[in-house]
Write a protein that holds these residues in place. Structure first.
Motif, mmCIF file in Angstrom:
data_model
loop_
_atom_site.group_PDB
_atom_site.id
_atom_site.type_symbol
_atom_site.label_atom_id
_atom_site.label_comp_id
_atom_site.label_asym_id
_atom_site.label_seq_id
_atom_site.Cartn_x
_atom_site.Cartn_y
_atom_site.Cartn_z
ATOM 1 N N ASP A 34 0.824 -1.219 -0.075
ATOM 2 C CA ASP A 34 -0.001 0.180 -0.009
ATOM 3 C C ASP A 34 0.928 1.239 -0.053
ATOM 4 O OD1 ASP A 34 1.121 -0.273 2.519
ATOM 5 O OD2 ASP A 34 -0.871 0.031 3.574
ATOM 6 N N ASP A 35 2.044 1.257 -0.285
ATOM 7 C CA ASP A 35 3.227 1.929 -0.398
ATOM 8 C C ASP A 35 3.330 2.880 0.961
ATOM 9 O OD1 ASP A 35 3.559 1.846 -3.188
ATOM 10 O OD2 ASP A 35 1.745 3.432 -3.310
ATOM 11 N N ASP A 62 -4.307 -6.754 10.199
ATOM 12 C CA ASP A 62 -3.656 -5.415 9.497
ATOM 13 C C ASP A 62 -2.373 -4.954 9.682
ATOM 14 O OD1 ASP A 62 -6.362 -5.057 8.505
ATOM 15 O OD2 ASP A 62 -7.093 -4.337 10.417
#
Length: 112
Positions: A34-35, A62
């Protein structure tokens, strides 16, 4: 806090790590899918080898993690905590992007 320029952001591949020397310490730098950017100590405290930058990048739920290539213990990239060995952790470094260049703080800190 002194910042060290490490590399251009675009040179970092998602889900890969690279090692850098920052303030005399080996640091493992990761770009996640997700960069997100994370920097932790490169020394695996379980094996004693400087190999975390070569680990497998992924997640547990997560939580972004890197699994050591030596014995596969997972380290939380946000806190440095080992998720498989209670009480074991690696240093966490502040990381940022300035004008397209990745910078890591010379001072070690722990994110909570």
């Amino acid at each position: 806090m002194k910042w060290t320029v490490v590399c251009p952001y675009l040179r970092l591949e998602p889900e890969r790590g690279v090692a850098a020397l920052v303030g005399g310490a080996q640091v493992a730098l990761f770009r996640t899918f997700d960069d997100g950017l994370y920097a932790i100590g490169n020394l695996d405290p379980i094996s004693g080898a400087a190999v975390l930058s070569r680990g497998i990048v992924g997640s547990r739920g997560d939580t972004p993690v890197v699994a050591s290539p030596m014995h596969k213990q997972a380290f939380d990239l946000t806190t440095g905590e080992c998720l498989d060995e209670p009480g074991v952790r690696v240093p966490v470094y502040a990381v940022r992007v300035t004008d397209g260049m990745v910078e890591i703080a010379d001072l070690v800190g722990e994110r909570t």
